[in-house]
Design a protein around this motif. Structure first.
Motif, mmCIF file in Angstrom:
data_model
loop_
_atom_site.group_PDB
_atom_site.id
_atom_site.type_symbol
_atom_site.label_atom_id
_atom_site.label_comp_id
_atom_site.label_asym_id
_atom_site.label_seq_id
_atom_site.Cartn_x
_atom_site.Cartn_y
_atom_site.Cartn_z
ATOM 1 N N VAL A 15 0.779 -1.365 0.115
ATOM 2 C CA VAL A 15 -0.040 0.059 -0.002
ATOM 3 C C VAL A 15 0.727 1.255 0.082
ATOM 4 N N TYR A 16 2.125 1.200 0.255
ATOM 5 C CA TYR A 16 2.960 2.163 0.373
ATOM 6 C C TYR A 16 3.291 2.851 -1.049
ATOM 7 N N ARG A 17 3.757 3.887 -1.120
ATOM 8 C CA ARG A 17 4.139 4.676 -2.470
ATOM 9 C C ARG A 17 5.200 3.741 -3.214
ATOM 10 N N HIS A 18 6.006 3.669 -2.224
ATOM 11 C CA HIS A 18 7.407 2.687 -3.051
ATOM 12 C C HIS A 18 7.255 1.299 -3.533
ATOM 13 N N GLU A 19 6.029 0.672 -2.964
ATOM 14 C CA GLU A 19 5.610 -0.483 -3.380
ATOM 15 C C GLU A 19 4.676 -0.425 -4.446
ATOM 16 N N ILE A 20 4.077 0.651 -5.082
ATOM 17 C CA ILE A 20 3.359 0.629 -6.099
ATOM 18 C C ILE A 20 4.171 0.378 -7.275
ATOM 19 N N GLY A 21 3.470 -0.356 -8.196
ATOM 20 C CA GLY A 21 4.338 -0.496 -9.671
ATOM 21 C C GLY A 21 5.604 -1.667 -9.555
ATOM 22 N N ARG A 22 5.826 -2.110 -8.453
ATOM 23 C CA ARG A 22 6.785 -2.816 -8.281
ATOM 24 C C ARG A 22 6.755 -4.241 -7.858
ATOM 25 N N VAL A 23 7.467 -5.343 -8.136
ATOM 26 C CA VAL A 23 7.194 -6.658 -7.786
ATOM 27 C C VAL A 23 8.079 -6.744 -6.425
ATOM 28 N N GLN A 24 7.468 -7.595 -5.609
ATOM 29 C CA GLN A 24 8.510 -8.010 -4.339
ATOM 30 C C GLN A 24 8.225 -9.366 -4.154
ATOM 31 N N PRO A 25 9.179 -10.169 -3.464
ATOM 32 C CA PRO A 25 8.952 -11.425 -3.241
ATOM 33 C C PRO A 25 8.032 -11.953 -2.121
ATOM 34 N N LEU A 26 7.192 -12.846 -2.274
ATOM 35 C CA LEU A 26 6.623 -13.601 -1.236
ATOM 36 C C LEU A 26 6.780 -15.002 -1.015
ATOM 37 N N ILE A 27 6.831 -15.261 0.189
ATOM 38 C CA ILE A 27 7.060 -16.682 0.530
ATOM 39 C C ILE A 27 5.745 -17.367 1.270
ATOM 40 N N VAL A 28 5.097 -18.248 0.233
ATOM 41 C CA VAL A 28 3.967 -18.768 0.494
ATOM 42 C C VAL A 28 3.781 -20.402 1.259
ATOM 43 N N ASP A 29 3.270 -20.674 2.229
ATOM 44 C CA ASP A 29 3.144 -21.932 2.827
ATOM 45 C C ASP A 29 1.516 -22.385 2.761
ATOM 46 N N VAL A 30 1.301 -23.383 2.131
ATOM 47 C CA VAL A 30 -0.232 -23.664 2.326
ATOM 48 C C VAL A 30 -0.433 -25.193 2.829
ATOM 49 N N GLU A 31 -1.490 -25.360 3.653
ATOM 50 C CA GLU A 31 -1.867 -26.572 4.226
ATOM 51 C C GLU A 31 -3.307 -26.738 3.995
ATOM 52 N N LEU A 32 -3.574 -27.945 3.398
ATOM 53 C CA LEU A 32 -4.984 -28.411 2.924
ATOM 54 C C LEU A 32 -5.608 -29.628 3.578
ATOM 55 N N ASP A 33 -6.640 -29.582 4.313
ATOM 56 C CA ASP A 33 -7.375 -30.793 4.962
ATOM 57 C C ASP A 33 -8.323 -31.366 3.702
ATOM 58 N N ALA A 34 -8.099 -32.586 3.416
ATOM 59 C CA ALA A 34 -8.778 -33.308 2.297
ATOM 60 C C ALA A 34 -8.646 -34.763 2.633
#
Length: 127
Positions: free
Chosen positions: A29-48
């Motif tokens: 949401v910050y001005r310096h974040e708009i229009g640029r990509v950043q890394p995310l690290i994603v963990d997902v756990e699903l019950d099935a």
């Protein structure tokens, strides 16, 4: 080895998980974040539920979790990691076999150099 039909053994829960998925996303949401990509690290756990079948079609393929995270990141700017996590959990719950989705999103650069990461973890369940 499969348990006999009269076995008192019952599957309590089966969890499919993927950890450490790295995606580049336009997020923030910050001005310096708009229009640029950043890394995310994603963990997902699903019950099935699962059975003793050896057929991929009868399981939740964890490759679909990776694809969902990558597709979501490719869709464009998202303001909050909470929103990203919620959208990803909803995509995972689109598979009717999934009863619960836990999604953890880490934004490693959010508080750099003062912290190695910040983020959110959400859990969505079928009603």
């Amino acid at each position: 080895m499969n348990a006999p039909a009269h076995s008192p053994v019952r599957l309590a829960v089966s969890r499919v998980f993927v950890t450490g998925v790295k995606v580049q996303a336009e997020i923030g949401v910050y001005r310096h974040e708009i229009g640029r990509v950043q890394p995310l690290i994603v963990d997902v756990e699903l019950d099935a539920p699962t059975n003793a079948s050896d057929r991929l079609a009868e399981t939740v393929n964890y490759e679909t979790i990776l694809q969902a995270a990558q597709a979501l990141a490719a869709e464009g700017h998202v303001d909050l990691v909470e929103t990203f996590a919620h959208r990803l959990a909803e995509r995972c719950l689109a598979d009717p076999r999934v009863t619960r989705a836990r999604v953890r999103i880490e934004k490693p650069l959010a508080l750099a150099p003062h912290a190695t990461g910040a983020g959110v973890e959400i859990v969505l369940e079928r009603a």
